[in-house]
Design a protein around this motif. Structure first.
Motif, short mmCIF file in Angstrom:
data_model
loop_
_atom_site.label_atom_id
_atom_site.label_comp_id
_atom_site.label_asym_id
_atom_site.label_seq_id
_atom_site.Cartn_x
_atom_site.Cartn_y
_atom_site.Cartn_z
N HIS A 1 -9.35 4.13 9.71
CA HIS A 1 -9.27 3.97 11.16
C HIS A 1 -10.67 4.00 11.74
O HIS A 1 -11.46 4.91 11.43
N ARG B 1 3.32 -5.70 5.55
CA ARG B 1 4.30 -4.74 6.07
C ARG B 1 4.59 -5.10 7.53
O ARG B 1 3.64 -5.15 8.33
N SER C 1 1.90 0.60 11.78
CA SER C 1 1.25 -0.66 12.13
C SER C 1 1.74 -1.81 11.25
O SER C 1 2.17 -1.61 10.11
N THR D 1 1.32 4.74 16.82
CA THR D 1 2.40 4.35 15.89
C THR D 1 3.14 5.60 15.41
O THR D 1 4.27 5.86 15.79
N ASN E 1 -2.25 4.30 -4.33
CA ASN E 1 -1.82 3.76 -3.04
C ASN E 1 -2.94 3.97 -2.01
O ASN E 1 -3.19 5.10 -1.59
O1 TXA Z 1 0.49 2.95 11.77
C1 TXA Z 1 -0.02 3.18 10.68
O2 TXA Z 1 -0.43 2.27 9.94
C2 TXA Z 1 -0.14 4.65 10.25
C3 TXA Z 1 -1.06 5.34 11.24
C4 TXA Z 1 -1.37 6.75 10.87
O3 TXA Z 1 -2.23 4.59 11.41
N1 TXA Z 1 -0.63 4.75 8.91
C5 TXA Z 1 0.12 4.44 7.83
O4 TXA Z 1 -0.51 4.69 6.62
O5 TXA Z 1 1.25 4.00 7.90
P1 TXA Z 1 0.26 4.73 5.24
O6 TXA Z 1 -0.76 5.21 4.27
O7 TXA Z 1 1.52 5.50 5.36
O8 TXA Z 1 0.54 3.23 4.94
C6 TXA Z 1 -0.55 2.36 4.68
C7 TXA Z 1 -0.11 1.20 3.84
C8 TXA Z 1 0.22 1.60 2.41
O9 TXA Z 1 1.44 1.01 2.06
C9 TXA Z 1 -0.93 1.01 1.60
O10 TXA Z 1 -0.52 0.58 0.33
C10 TXA Z 1 -1.35 -0.17 2.46
O11 TXA Z 1 -1.21 0.31 3.77
N2 TXA Z 1 -2.76 -0.53 2.26
C11 TXA Z 1 -3.86 0.17 2.62
N3 TXA Z 1 -4.98 -0.46 2.21
C12 TXA Z 1 -4.58 -1.59 1.60
C13 TXA Z 1 -5.25 -2.67 0.94
N4 TXA Z 1 -6.57 -2.71 0.84
N5 TXA Z 1 -4.49 -3.65 0.40
C14 TXA Z 1 -3.14 -3.64 0.51
N6 TXA Z 1 -2.44 -2.65 1.10
C15 TXA Z 1 -3.15 -1.64 1.62
#
Ligand code: TXA
Ligand code: MG
Length: 344
Positions: free
Chosen positions: A86, A214, A200, A54, A81
């Motif tokens: 992974h 998302r 993702s 991604t 946040n």
């Molecule tokens: O493709 C991707 O998802 C990339 C690659 C590196 O794997 N990662 C990514 O991570 O986009 P980040 O941190 O930029 O976005 C992750 C999103 C954040 O908006 C966070 O709030 C949400 O995932 N998230 C993570 N755990 C969550 C949970 N338990 N409940 C709701 N939202 C969650």
């Protein structure tokens, strides 16, 4: 330079500060030494930027509080946040979350791949609450390619947000990462440009209910087909589900974006899509086509790098041609509207 003067146990970061070098080291994933160097850094609790299909992620041991803190610090990210954990396969995932039959079906259908499942957390698995921001759920995904090999070699889940400073455009190449996080991290693993190019798709699974948190690399239509059922869209402000990361202003370029542009104004940078010309194109300061053939996959993979280039090549804003709302178009339009949102 007298590196031997270092106190024993000093980190690579301390060493680099000592020699006055402020660029992160970039290692090629094809080099057989790379995985060993990366695993050693992760074992020391250091964050490492890694390629995924991604975007590039800033990875660290999801069970190690100091390692997770180092990610938040390098990104300048708000601690409420949570981070995606992974994992190398469904088996590792099952140690950290409760899988309903529907969650199991989606994991089987799309992993490894650009789908994150938000599931009830099993705290006994050891993912630290700094990674989940104290929520009762955890976001899990099995990435493709080198990242997956790295997690297998490390043997524990890697917490990894996109490897950019908080609020900036997600990186789709090792050079983007090194430019954005320069002196804040030591190691970038270079696996070439990211194939998918947007993050993702995030789906919360509550028993047999699916909620899209998302849009991303797996189109919602494909998830509905595999699930034999509908995916609800998360409405901001709704209760019962927590989506802390869905800030309206995100992916912020310096320049202002004008979406669904049907013409080009003097000096604007232009992000074109498809074969239809826009009126006034010749007035653009710079122009690229996300996909001349109108292919949404190609457009997604070009999106962030073209957005960065457009940002550096205009004084009058960026005009973006209309992108259809189907398939990966939903994720592309989501990122564009966040990039265009007023800054807070
Ligand atoms: O493709 C991707 O998802 C990339 C690659 C590196 O794997 N990662 C990514 O991570 O986009 P980040 O941190 O930029 O976005 C992750 C999103 C954040 O908006 C966070 O709030 C949400 O995932 N998230 C993570 N755990 C969550 C949970 N338990 N409940 C709701 N939202 C969650
Ligand atoms: Mg991000």
């Amino acid at each position: 330079m007298q590196v031997t003067l270092h106190p024993p146990g000093s980190t690579a970061r301390g060493l680099r500060q000592f020699v006055g070098d402020d660029m992160a080291r970039i290692l090629q994933v094809q080099d057989p030494e790379t995985i060993r160097v990366a695993v050693e850094a992760l074992r020391r609790g250091e964050p490492v930027a890694m390629p995924t299909e991604t975007v590039y992620g800033l990875a660290a041991d999801a069970t190690h509080p100091a390692a997770i803190t180092a990610i938040y610090e390098a990104k300048g990210r708000p601690r409420f946040n949570p981070l995606i954990a992974h994992v190398s396969d469904i088996e590792m995932a099952r140690a950290h979350a409760l899988f309903s039959p529907l969650a199991e079906r989606l994991a089987q259908a799309f992993w490894p791949g650009p789908l994150t499942l938000v599931l009830p957390l099993k705290t006994e698995g050891g993912i630290h609450e700094l990674a989940t921001a104290g929520l009762a759920t955890v976001g899990l995904r099995v990435p493709q390619g080198f990242a997956r090999t790295l997690i297998s070699a490390f043997g524990r889940p890697l917490a990894a947000p996109s490897a950019n400073r908080s609020g900036r455009i997600s990186p789709t190449s090792a050079v983007h990462v090194a430019e954005d996080l320069k002196d804040r991290i030591d190691l970038v693993l270079d696996g070439g440009p990211c194939k998918v190019g947007v993050e993702s798709t995030i789906i919360a699974v509550d028993g047999d209910k699916l909620t899209l948190l998302r849009p991303g690399g797996v189109p919602v239509e494909a998830i509905e087909e595999a699930a034999h059922g509908k995916v609800r869209r998360y409405e901001s402000g709704e209760t019962g589900i927590i989506a802390p990361g869905m800030m309206r202003s995100h992916y912020a370029p310096e320049a202002k974006l004008r979406l669904n542009a049907v013409d080009v104004r003097p000096g604007e940078a232009l992000l074109q899509f498809g074969a239809e010309p826009l009126s006034g194109e010749e007035q653009a300061s710079w122009a690229r086509n996300l996909s001349p053939a109108g292919d949404l996959r190609e457009a997604a993979s070009n999106l962030f790098s073209f957005l960065k280039q457009a940002d550096g090549n205009t004084k009058a804003g960026i005009a973006v041609a209309p992108i259809p709302m189907e398939g990966l178009g939903e994720a592309i339009n989501d990122r564009l509207s966040r990039a265009a949102a007023p800054r807070d």
